[in-house]
Design a protein around this motif. Structure first.
Motif, PDB file in Angstrom:
ATOM      1  N   LYS A   1      -5.128  -7.215   3.580  1.00 17.27           N
ATOM      2  CA  LYS A   1      -5.281  -5.773   3.400  1.00 17.27           C
ATOM      3  C   LYS A   1      -6.299  -5.543   2.285  1.00 17.27           C
ATOM      4  O   LYS A   1      -6.483  -6.378   1.405  1.00 17.27           O
ATOM      5  CB  LYS A   1      -3.949  -5.107   3.038  1.00 17.27           C
ATOM      6  CG  LYS A   1      -2.944  -5.052   4.174  1.00 17.27           C
ATOM      7  CD  LYS A   1      -1.715  -4.261   3.768  1.00 17.27           C
ATOM      8  CE  LYS A   1      -0.742  -4.114   4.936  1.00 17.27           C
ATOM      9  NZ  LYS A   1      -0.192  -5.400   5.386  1.00 17.27           N
ATOM     10  N   ALA A   2      -6.952  -4.393   2.308  1.00 16.11           N
ATOM     11  CA  ALA A   2      -7.993  -4.079   1.327  1.00 16.11           C
ATOM     12  C   ALA A   2      -7.384  -3.775  -0.043  1.00 16.11           C
ATOM     13  O   ALA A   2      -6.191  -3.464  -0.177  1.00 16.11           O
ATOM     14  CB  ALA A   2      -8.814  -2.891   1.816  1.00 16.11           C
ATOM     15  N   MET A   3      -8.224  -3.878  -1.065  1.00 21.93           N
ATOM     16  CA  MET A   3      -7.843  -3.495  -2.424  1.00 21.93           C
ATOM     17  C   MET A   3      -8.880  -2.517  -2.955  1.00 21.93           C
ATOM     18  O   MET A   3     -10.091  -2.761  -2.862  1.00 21.93           O
ATOM     19  CB  MET A   3      -7.790  -4.710  -3.355  1.00 21.93           C
ATOM     20  CG  MET A   3      -7.487  -4.352  -4.817  1.00 21.93           C
ATOM     21  SD  MET A   3      -7.714  -5.738  -5.957  1.00 21.93           S
ATOM     22  CE  MET A   3      -9.502  -5.879  -5.966  1.00 21.93           C
ATOM     23  N   GLY A   4      -8.421  -1.409  -3.514  1.00 22.72           N
ATOM     24  CA  GLY A   4      -9.325  -0.447  -4.130  1.00 22.72           C
ATOM     25  C   GLY A   4      -8.766   0.043  -5.453  1.00 22.72           C
ATOM     26  O   GLY A   4      -7.662   0.592  -5.499  1.00 22.72           O
TER      27      GLY A   4
ATOM     28  N   LEU B   1      -4.811   3.174  -8.021  1.00 25.34           N
ATOM     29  CA  LEU B   1      -4.855   2.343  -6.814  1.00 25.34           C
ATOM     30  C   LEU B   1      -5.071   3.264  -5.620  1.00 25.34           C
ATOM     31  O   LEU B   1      -4.320   4.230  -5.417  1.00 25.34           O
ATOM     32  CB  LEU B   1      -3.546   1.570  -6.653  1.00 25.34           C
ATOM     33  CG  LEU B   1      -3.420   0.696  -5.395  1.00 25.34           C
ATOM     34  CD1 LEU B   1      -4.399  -0.475  -5.450  1.00 25.34           C
ATOM     35  CD2 LEU B   1      -1.980   0.186  -5.251  1.00 25.34           C
ATOM     36  N   LEU B   2      -6.124   2.996  -4.852  1.00 21.73           N
ATOM     37  CA  LEU B   2      -6.448   3.862  -3.722  1.00 21.73           C
ATOM     38  C   LEU B   2      -5.391   3.746  -2.619  1.00 21.73           C
ATOM     39  O   LEU B   2      -4.776   2.688  -2.431  1.00 21.73           O
ATOM     40  CB  LEU B   2      -7.822   3.500  -3.162  1.00 21.73           C
ATOM     41  CG  LEU B   2      -9.005   3.639  -4.137  1.00 21.73           C
ATOM     42  CD1 LEU B   2     -10.314   3.286  -3.440  1.00 21.73           C
ATOM     43  CD2 LEU B   2      -9.063   5.043  -4.717  1.00 21.73           C
ATOM     44  N   LYS B   3      -5.211   4.828  -1.902  1.00 21.35           N
ATOM     45  CA  LYS B   3      -4.219   4.830  -0.821  1.00 21.35           C
ATOM     46  C   LYS B   3      -4.588   3.789   0.241  1.00 21.35           C
ATOM     47  O   LYS B   3      -5.768   3.476   0.462  1.00 21.35           O
ATOM     48  CB  LYS B   3      -4.111   6.216  -0.190  1.00 21.35           C
ATOM     49  CG  LYS B   3      -5.358   6.679   0.556  1.00 21.35           C
ATOM     50  CD  LYS B   3      -5.140   8.053   1.167  1.00 21.35           C
ATOM     51  CE  LYS B   3      -6.372   8.520   1.936  1.00 21.35           C
ATOM     52  NZ  LYS B   3      -6.156   9.844   2.564  1.00 21.35           N
ATOM     53  N   ASN B   4      -3.561   3.261   0.860  1.00 19.06           N
ATOM     54  CA  ASN B   4      -3.699   2.263   1.929  1.00 19.06           C
ATOM     55  C   ASN B   4      -4.342   0.956   1.449  1.00 19.06           C
ATOM     56  O   ASN B   4      -4.913   0.207   2.247  1.00 19.06           O
ATOM     57  CB  ASN B   4      -4.496   2.826   3.117  1.00 19.06           C
ATOM     58  CG  ASN B   4      -3.818   4.031   3.745  1.00 19.06           C
ATOM     59  OD1 ASN B   4      -2.590   4.082   3.842  1.00 19.06           O
ATOM     60  ND2 ASN B   4      -4.613   5.016   4.162  1.00 19.06           N
TER      61      ASN B   4
ATOM     62  N   VAL C   1     -15.647   4.266 -12.476  1.00 22.68           N
ATOM     63  CA  VAL C   1     -16.118   3.049 -11.802  1.00 22.68           C
ATOM     64  C   VAL C   1     -15.037   2.551 -10.843  1.00 22.68           C
ATOM     65  O   VAL C   1     -13.852   2.891 -10.981  1.00 22.68           O
ATOM     66  CB  VAL C   1     -16.482   1.934 -12.814  1.00 22.68           C
ATOM     67  CG1 VAL C   1     -17.756   2.272 -13.568  1.00 22.68           C
ATOM     68  CG2 VAL C   1     -15.343   1.687 -13.791  1.00 22.68           C
ATOM     69  N   THR C   2     -15.467   1.705  -9.893  1.00 21.43           N
ATOM     70  CA  THR C   2     -14.584   1.271  -8.807  1.00 21.43           C
ATOM     71  C   THR C   2     -14.775  -0.211  -8.513  1.00 21.43           C
ATOM     72  O   THR C   2     -15.870  -0.757  -8.701  1.00 21.43           O
ATOM     73  CB  THR C   2     -14.898   2.066  -7.518  1.00 21.43           C
ATOM     74  OG1 THR C   2     -14.748   3.460  -7.774  1.00 21.43           O
ATOM     75  CG2 THR C   2     -13.990   1.655  -6.371  1.00 21.43           C
ATOM     76  N   VAL C   3     -13.709  -0.862  -8.037  1.00 20.08           N
ATOM     77  CA  VAL C   3     -13.828  -2.147  -7.340  1.00 20.08           C
ATOM     78  C   VAL C   3     -13.133  -1.987  -5.993  1.00 20.08           C
ATOM     79  O   VAL C   3     -12.129  -1.276  -5.880  1.00 20.08           O
ATOM     80  CB  VAL C   3     -13.203  -3.328  -8.123  1.00 20.08           C
ATOM     81  CG1 VAL C   3     -13.931  -3.556  -9.434  1.00 20.08           C
ATOM     82  CG2 VAL C   3     -11.716  -3.132  -8.351  1.00 20.08           C
ATOM     83  N   PHE C   4     -13.687  -2.660  -4.975  1.00 19.91           N
ATOM     84  CA  PHE C   4     -13.088  -2.558  -3.636  1.00 19.91           C
ATOM     85  C   PHE C   4     -13.316  -3.863  -2.883  1.00 19.91           C
ATOM     86  O   PHE C   4     -14.452  -4.335  -2.771  1.00 19.91           O
ATOM     87  CB  PHE C   4     -13.697  -1.394  -2.854  1.00 19.91           C
ATOM     88  CG  PHE C   4     -12.912  -1.019  -1.633  1.00 19.91           C
ATOM     89  CD1 PHE C   4     -11.933  -0.040  -1.698  1.00 19.91           C
ATOM     90  CD2 PHE C   4     -13.131  -1.660  -0.415  1.00 19.91           C
ATOM     91  CE1 PHE C   4     -11.192   0.306  -0.571  1.00 19.91           C
ATOM     92  CE2 PHE C   4     -12.397  -1.325   0.707  1.00 19.91           C
ATOM     93  CZ  PHE C   4     -11.425  -0.340   0.631  1.00 19.91           C
TER      94      PHE C   4
ATOM     95  N   PRO D   1       0.820  -1.225   0.000  1.00 17.63           N
ATOM     96  CA  PRO D   1       0.000   0.000   0.000  1.00 17.63           C
ATOM     97  C   PRO D   1       0.851   1.271   0.000  1.00 17.63           C
ATOM     98  O   PRO D   1       2.002   1.253   0.421  1.00 17.63           O
ATOM     99  CB  PRO D   1      -0.798  -0.132   1.292  1.00 17.63           C
ATOM    100  CG  PRO D   1       0.094  -0.926   2.201  1.00 17.63           C
ATOM    101  CD  PRO D   1       0.850  -1.874   1.323  1.00 17.63           C
ATOM    102  N   PHE D   2       0.236   2.367  -0.476  1.00 14.66           N
ATOM    103  CA  PHE D   2       0.886   3.678  -0.483  1.00 14.66           C
ATOM    104  C   PHE D   2       0.032   4.647   0.330  1.00 14.66           C
ATOM    105  O   PHE D   2      -1.157   4.403   0.564  1.00 14.66           O
ATOM    106  CB  PHE D   2       1.042   4.190  -1.922  1.00 14.66           C
ATOM    107  CG  PHE D   2       1.824   3.253  -2.808  1.00 14.66           C
ATOM    108  CD1 PHE D   2       3.207   3.227  -2.752  1.00 14.66           C
ATOM    109  CD2 PHE D   2       1.173   2.399  -3.685  1.00 14.66           C
ATOM    110  CE1 PHE D   2       3.939   2.370  -3.561  1.00 14.66           C
ATOM    111  CE2 PHE D   2       1.891   1.539  -4.504  1.00 14.66           C
ATOM    112  CZ  PHE D   2       3.283   1.512  -4.444  1.00 14.66           C
ATOM    113  N   ASN D   3       0.639   5.746   0.736  1.00  9.76           N
ATOM    114  CA  ASN D   3      -0.105   6.712   1.553  1.00  9.76           C
ATOM    115  C   ASN D   3      -0.867   7.730   0.706  1.00  9.76           C
ATOM    116  O   ASN D   3      -1.396   8.711   1.228  1.00  9.76           O
ATOM    117  CB  ASN D   3       0.831   7.434   2.527  1.00  9.76           C
ATOM    118  CG  ASN D   3       1.953   8.162   1.806  1.00  9.76           C
ATOM    119  OD1 ASN D   3       1.959   8.266   0.578  1.00  9.76           O
ATOM    120  ND2 ASN D   3       2.921   8.668   2.583  1.00  9.76           N
ATOM    121  N   THR D   4      -0.912   7.497  -0.610  1.00 13.08           N
ATOM    122  CA  THR D   4      -1.685   8.341  -1.519  1.00 13.08           C
ATOM    123  C   THR D   4      -2.125   7.500  -2.713  1.00 13.08           C
ATOM    124  O   THR D   4      -1.553   6.429  -2.978  1.00 13.08           O
ATOM    125  CB  THR D   4      -0.856   9.549  -1.999  1.00 13.08           C
ATOM    126  OG1 THR D   4      -1.684  10.410  -2.785  1.00 13.08           O
ATOM    127  CG2 THR D   4       0.330   9.097  -2.826  1.00 13.08           C
TER     128      THR D   4
END
Length: 230
Positions: free
Chosen positions: A153-156, A199-202, A167-170, A106-109
């Motif tokens: 960990k989550a994926m977004g 890729l969403l943060k965290n 559009v999004t997947v999470f 993950p990244f912080n942004t």
């Protein structure tokens, strides 16, 4: 004297018989000629009627042939137009995967995803160095993407069009298993519009040589430029 008269009478009778026989022969010939003439006229009438029917059928056949020739010309024009359109139509399609084994993030942004493993890039509209697709022609495009993650960990993942989320997947964190998600969308794009993945943060994604994370797009059909619309 009586002998002479007798001879004359006998001669008269013979002549009368001969004349009667000749009359009968002439009558038979005349009847035969009349019958023959009637038969010939009947045959001629039948032939005339048959020829009239044939002329009607020939005219009908000619009409059908002209109609078929017209249809053939129309089909040839349509085929030529299709060949012209097919020749002029732009071909745009790409498919790529991350090309990275292990976790990304993950990244912080939020970050732009770069899919470096190219399966196809017809038209070269996708840039594997930036992860950005740039529309080369105005048209309707279809995009799809998939993501996989270690669920600890989550994926977004989100698909963007010129900086606007589409559009999004999470996947929420839910243990140690792996999860996958996919999504897709059709978009009308002007020339130069950019489409890319973020890729969403965290959150993170996981990949391997099985290519679980993909980004795919292709032109469905081109549209007339805005200035050419009626």
């Amino acid at each position: 004297m009586k002998s002479v008269v007798g001879v004359l009478v006998l001669l008269f009778c013979c002549l009368s018989g001969a004349l009667a026989q000749q009359n009968r022969v002439d009558g038979a010939v005349k009847n035969t000629e009349t019958t023959c003439h009637a038969d010939v006229h009947a045959v001629l009438r039948e032939m005339s009627a048959a020829m009239a029917e044939q002329r009607v059928e020939l005219k009908h056949t000619q009409t059908q042939l002209q109609a078929l020739q017209g249809q053939l010309k129309t089909t040839e024009r349509q085929m030529e137009e299709l060949r012209k359109q097919n020749k002029e139509r732009p071909y745009v399609a790409f498919a790529a995967s991350l090309g990275v084994s292990g976790n990304t993030g993950p990244f912080n942004t939020d970050i732009t995803m770069i899919y470096k493993n190219i399966f196809t890039n017809t038209g070269s509209a996708y840039n594997p160095n930036t992860g950005i697709f740039t529309a080369p022609v105005r048209g309707v495009y279809y995009f799809s993407f998939s993501g996989c993650n270690d669920a600890s960990k989550a994926m977004g993942l989100q698909l963007y069009k010129n900086g606007v989320k589409q559009v999004t997947v999470f996947n929420h964190d839910s243990g140690t298993r792996y999860e996958t998600s996919t999504n897709g969308i059709s978009l009308e794009l002007e020339v130069g519009v950019q489409v890319y993945m973020r890729l969403l943060k965290n959150t993170w994604v996981a990949d391997s040589d099985n290519n679980h994370n993909t980004f795919i797009g292709h032109l469905l059909f081109p549209l007339l430029s805005s200035g050419c619309q009626q």
